[in-house]
Write a protein that holds these residues in place. Structure first.
Motif, PDB file in Angstrom:
ATOM      1  N   SER A   1       0.832  -1.211   0.000  1.00  0.00           N
ATOM      2  CA  SER A   1       0.000   0.000   0.000  1.00  0.00           C
ATOM      3  C   SER A   1       0.862   1.253   0.000  1.00  0.00           C
ATOM      4  O   SER A   1       0.544   2.251  -0.665  1.00  0.00           O
TER       5      SER A   1
ATOM      6  N   SER B   1       0.785   4.109  -2.717  1.00  0.00           N
ATOM      7  CA  SER B   1       0.562   5.509  -2.325  1.00  0.00           C
ATOM      8  C   SER B   1       1.669   6.404  -2.847  1.00  0.00           C
ATOM      9  O   SER B   1       1.426   7.564  -3.231  1.00  0.00           O
TER      10      SER B   1
ATOM     11  N   GLU C   1       0.807   7.188  -6.368  1.00  0.00           N
ATOM     12  CA  GLU C   1      -0.263   8.180  -6.461  1.00  0.00           C
ATOM     13  C   GLU C   1       0.245   9.575  -6.102  1.00  0.00           C
ATOM     14  O   GLU C   1      -0.120  10.580  -6.748  1.00  0.00           O
ATOM     15  N   SER C   2       1.082   9.653  -5.061  1.00  0.00           N
ATOM     16  CA  SER C   2       1.651  10.947  -4.678  1.00  0.00           C
ATOM     17  C   SER C   2       2.526  11.509  -5.787  1.00  0.00           C
ATOM     18  O   SER C   2       2.494  12.711  -6.090  1.00  0.00           O
TER      19      SER C   2
END
Length: 431
Positions: A211, A215, A218-219
């Motif tokens: 995860s 993340s 995505e960041s």
């Protein structure tokens, strides 16, 4: 010798007295002497001749009028308007950012092409802002690549942790069964339970690692989008430093002076397009149905010269004050000789119509105030016919709304009303 002139003066005085002051006495004396015929004797023969031709007794009391046999003619109709020329396009080109002008001004009246530079502004720190935005984009892409590289490792760890958990559960089941049969100690069962718990924790940790890697991606994607937006804004800001002509036309004002500070909305220059040029007029509601888009039109400019074009626009909404409709006509103007705002007399072609050409003096009003003509039927009885004025010329007025053939009263129409019988004298229509 002096008596004769005195006698002559007396005689002349007597003659003048009877000729001027007492003329009737002199006429009676001459008739008695037979020197002139009695009054009215010379008219005996004509009266006798008239008496030989019997006339209706009532005709002596009829009002005499002068009338004309009129035949309708087919004419080319046109709507005549007064209007003015107007630029096809006109725009005030304004600044979209704040900066000082670094380009030399162009004088008004200069013809410019579409996309030609009119005002150039100082870039300031905009280039540095663009470079910074590009650096942030590079950094965001690097972080994304790094995050993407951690995803496979995190997935492998998750798979390994799940396998260990499965193994621990199998060992736990075996230990529990052996312990039930007395072949395994309680310590071994507890040891397998601890192994299952550890394997389960390993799975949770692997999930958290995966995860975190996702993340990170995505960041990094958000950073990339932010950097791209900053680059686009910086590039757009740089393009605003060059103010260009939106279309080919003439400068109606000087461009902004060198060194002047322009704020957003400040005027750089005004550009107008005169080729083609428009003729703009307003049509009364009584004539608007005779005009359609695509109709041929011509105009004569007040300064001289005739032009032709086609109707390109006819308003569907009337002006609330004048109750007229805007009409526009496109006119070629390659040499730009026609200027914006010139007065013009416009003729717009309309369908041909049958009309009567009659003197304007023949028009009259009835008791209701309706404009029309007084005409005659076959029995010489007056009738009133409303008319529509089609065109006014030097030869008379063209009138519509009438039968093809009429007998119209030209003289005396103001002294008769509808239903009255008259004694007409007809004149022929001169061509």
């Amino acid at each position: 010798m002096r008596i004769f002139p005195a006698i002559m003066a007396i005689v002349v005085g007597v003659i003048l007295y009877f000729a001027i002051i007492d003329r009737q006495t002199a006429i009676t004396f001459l008739q008695d002497q037979g020197l002139i015929p009695p009054h009215g004797q010379e008219e005996t023969a004509p009266e006798t001749a008239v008496a030989d031709t019997p006339k209706p007794e009532a005709s002596a009391n009829l009002i005499k009028v002068v009338a004309r046999h009129s035949q309708a003619q087919k004419i080319d109709s046109a709507v005549i308007l007064r209007g003015q020329t107007s630029a096809d396009r006109q725009v005030d080109v304004r600044a979209e950012t704040s900066a000082t002008v670094t380009s030399e001004p162009l004088p008004k009246g200069t013809f410019i092409e579409a996309g030609q530079l009119m005002c150039e502004l100082d870039p300031g720190t905009r280039e540095a802002s663009l470079a910074e935005a590009r650096a942030r984009l590079t950094e965001a892409k690097s972080r994304r690549a790094e995050a993407e590289s951690r995803v496979p490792e995190a997935r492998a760890r998750l798979i390994e942790a799940r396998a260990r958990l499965e193994e621990a559960r199998v060992n736990q089941n075996a230990a529990v069964k052996l312990s039930a049969d007395g072949f395994a100690s309680t310590t071994r069962v507890k040891s397998t339970e601890a192994a299952v718990a550890a394997a389960d924790a390993g799975v949770e940790a692997a999930n958290s690692g995966l995860s975190a890697a996702q993340s990170g991606i995505e960041s990094a994607d958000a950073g990339i989008e932010s950097a791209q937006a900053s680059i686009a804004a910086a590039e757009k800001e740089i393009t605003r430093l060059q103010i260009k002509a939106p279309f080919a036309g003439l400068l109606e004002s000087d461009t902004a002076e060198l060194g002047s500070l322009l704020q957003p909305g400040s005027l750089c220059a005004t550009v107008i397009q005169l080729d083609p040029i428009k003729l703009v007029a307003f049509v009364p509601e009584t004539e608007v149905d005779r005009i359609h888009v695509g109709a041929m039109a011509g105009a004569r400019l007040a300064a001289g010269g005739d032009v032709q074009g086609k109707v390109t626009f006819l308003s569907k909404s009337a002006d609330p004050t004048t109750r007229t409709f805007r009409v526009e006509i496109k006119i070629p103007n390659p040499d730009l000789k026609i200027r914006d705002g010139q007065t013009a007399e416009i003729l717009i072609a309309a369908d041909g119509a049958k009309a009567h050409l009659l003197p304007g003096s023949a028009l009259t009003l009835n008791n209701e105030g309706t404009l029309g003509l007084r005409t005659l039927n076959d029995d010489a009885v007056v009738q009133f016919m409303p008319v529509s004025l089609l065109r006014d010329t030097v030869d008379g007025v063209w009138l519509t709304g009438l039968p093809d053939t009429i007998d119209v009263i030209l003289i005396g129409q103001e002294y008769v009303t509808a239903g009255v019988r008259v004694a007409p004298t007809f004149e022929e229509l001169s061509q």
